[in-house]
Design a protein around this motif. Structure first.
Motif, PDB file in Angstrom:
ATOM      1  N   GLY A 192       9.738  -9.143 -11.332  1.00 31.93           N
ATOM      2  CA  GLY A 192      11.081  -8.918 -10.829  1.00 31.93           C
ATOM      3  C   GLY A 192      11.088  -8.942  -9.319  1.00 31.93           C
ATOM      4  N   PHE A 193      12.114  -8.329  -8.727  1.00 34.47           N
ATOM      5  CA  PHE A 193      12.315  -8.392  -7.290  1.00 34.47           C
ATOM      6  C   PHE A 193      11.174  -7.715  -6.546  1.00 34.47           C
ATOM      7  CE2 PHE A 193      14.801  -6.884  -3.435  1.00 34.47           C
ATOM      8  CZ  PHE A 193      14.744  -8.117  -2.803  1.00 34.47           C
ATOM      9  N   HIS A 194      10.707  -8.368  -5.478  1.00 31.80           N
ATOM     10  CA  HIS A 194       9.588  -7.858  -4.699  1.00 31.80           C
ATOM     11  C   HIS A 194      10.016  -6.930  -3.576  1.00 31.80           C
ATOM     12  CE1 HIS A 194      11.149 -10.864  -2.016  1.00 31.80           C
ATOM     13  NE2 HIS A 194      10.835 -11.835  -2.840  1.00 31.80           N
ATOM     14  N   GLY A 195      11.320  -6.750  -3.387  1.00 28.19           N
ATOM     15  CA  GLY A 195      11.774  -5.965  -2.249  1.00 28.19           C
ATOM     16  C   GLY A 195      11.408  -6.684  -0.963  1.00 28.19           C
ATOM     17  N   GLY A 196      10.907  -5.948  -0.002  1.00 32.16           N
ATOM     18  CA  GLY A 196      10.491  -6.574   1.250  1.00 32.16           C
ATOM     19  C   GLY A 196       9.026  -6.920   1.295  1.00 32.16           C
ATOM     20  N   ASN A 197       8.344  -6.816   0.148  1.00 32.01           N
ATOM     21  CA  ASN A 197       6.896  -7.013   0.122  1.00 32.01           C
ATOM     22  C   ASN A 197       6.572  -8.491  -0.073  1.00 32.01           C
ATOM     23  OD1 ASN A 197       4.381  -5.978   0.446  1.00 32.01           O
ATOM     24  ND2 ASN A 197       4.251  -5.014  -1.561  1.00 32.01           N
ATOM     25  N   ARG A 198       6.883  -9.277   0.918  1.00 32.76           N
ATOM     26  CA  ARG A 198       6.645 -10.716   0.838  1.00 32.76           C
ATOM     27  C   ARG A 198       6.611 -11.302   2.239  1.00 32.76           C
ATOM     28  NH1 ARG A 198      10.418 -11.128   3.839  1.00 32.76           N
ATOM     29  NH2 ARG A 198      12.640 -11.288   3.342  1.00 32.76           N
ATOM     30  N   GLY A 199       6.154 -12.548   2.344  1.00 34.36           N
ATOM     31  CA  GLY A 199       6.084 -13.191   3.647  1.00 34.36           C
ATOM     32  C   GLY A 199       5.881 -14.682   3.505  1.00 34.36           C
ATOM     33  N   GLN A 200       5.926 -15.391   4.614  1.00 36.42           N
ATOM     34  CA  GLN A 200       5.736 -16.831   4.621  1.00 36.42           C
ATOM     35  C   GLN A 200       4.720 -17.195   5.694  1.00 36.42           C
ATOM     36  OE1 GLN A 200       9.709 -17.778   7.363  1.00 36.42           O
ATOM     37  NE2 GLN A 200       9.574 -18.626   5.322  1.00 36.42           N
ATOM     38  N   PHE A 201       4.082 -18.327   5.514  1.00 32.89           N
ATOM     39  CA  PHE A 201       3.054 -18.770   6.451  1.00 32.89           C
ATOM     40  C   PHE A 201       2.856 -20.266   6.272  1.00 32.89           C
ATOM     41  CE2 PHE A 201       1.075 -17.600   2.474  1.00 32.89           C
ATOM     42  CZ  PHE A 201       0.086 -18.542   2.252  1.00 32.89           C
TER      43      PHE A 201
END
Length: 300
Positions: A192-201
């Motif tokens: 489900g939703f990860h909240g703010g626990n994510r990023g891009q690179f």
């Protein structure tokens, strides 16, 4: 600032500072390779240099491992998150950098078929995003789980094998260039939703990760190695179309009050060459800076 309508607002121009910069292995300055800090191939990670060619730090405390395509056309891809001791995790090839259009590899625990609630098994799922919503399962599952483990002491580690080119329209082929990627961590194994626990690179899964000191020039350089300071770069103005930009009372208008437009860089280059008499020595144009050109009308 008050929200108010601008019934005949002129969209401002923008001044782009263009440079024929030397191309690096990544279009963005990356995080330094985790190999430089000796943080990748320790016993807690579960990865060994014998199998995994490269390791890249993609965020503080999150490491990606990969081995470029072998003779069979398979790419190895893995993740180690030392502080993530519960929940799903994923890596994704992200197209233009956003969630929409991304192709995700999600690793999590699911209930074993016909098993009890305690009979959980690890799976790797091939998913994709057509919208800013929960990624859907791909009809063609082009990923194979090699290993996965998770505990309080060492966090989460997993590795998968995937085809460099699956011929699946929902997957991105792994090619020899730097591309947008994502990482994400979930709070449970219910996807489900990860909240703010994510990023891009950015990463090139066919090459070693760039180092912070060797592969990326800290100072801009022109294509021929000369000066590419602001004084030496070319500038071109682009003008947004003349449209009404209207905001409803209280900002509640359902219409997005922002506009965007597309500009053909090849056309801009040709026009600029005609105006200045300067012909570019390289087909690649890098926008290194931009600034608005604000007049008395657009300022209001």
């Amino acid at each position: 600032m008050k929200n108010r309508a601008h019934p005949a607002a002129l969209a401002p121009a923008a001044r782009l500072l263009l440079g024929l910069a030397a191309t690096s292995k990544s279009p963005l300055l990356p995080l330094a390779s985790a190999e430089e800090f000796g943080a990748c191939f320790n016993s807690a990670s579960g990865f060994s240099k014998d199998v995994w060619s490269h390791c890249q730090s993609v965020a503080p405390g999150i490491y990606m491992y990969y081995t470029p395509a072998n003779e069979d056309g398979n790419v190895l891809l893995g993740l180690h998150a030392p502080s993530h001791s519960e929940g799903w995790s994923s890596l994704a090839l992200a197209g233009n950098g956003g969630m929409k259009g991304a192709s995700q590899i999600v690793v999590r625990k699911v209930k074993e078929d016909n098993g009890s609630s305690d009979d959980m098994v690890w799976v790797a799922e091939d998913r994709y995003s057509d919208a800013y919503a929960t990624p859907s399962m791909d009809d063609s599952q082009d990923v194979k789980l090699l290993f996965a483990r998770q505990d309080e002491e060492d966090g989460t580690s997993w590795g998968v094998a995937l085809r460099a080119d699956s011929c699946d329209e929902r997957d991105y082929p792994v090619v020899d260039r730097s591309v947008w990627m994502h990482w994400a961590l979930g709070s449970s194994h219910n996807f489900g939703f990860h909240g703010g626990n994510r990023g891009q690179f950015h990463a090139n899964l066919m090459q070693p990760p760039p180092s912070s000191s060797a592969d990326i020039p800290l100072e801009p350089r022109s294509a021929n190695g000369g000066d590419a300071s602001a004084e030496a770069l070319e500038a071109v103005d682009v003008l947004m179309p003349n449209v009404d930009v209207v905001m409803g009372d209280g900002g509640s208008d359902p219409t997005n009050p922002y506009i965007c437009s597309f500009f053909d860089m090849d056309e801009l280059k040709r026009e600029h060459e005609v105006e200045t008499g300067h012909q570019a020595q390289d087909d690649k144009v890098h926008i290194v800076s931009f600034s608005p050109v604000v007049d008395s009308v657009s300022k209001d």
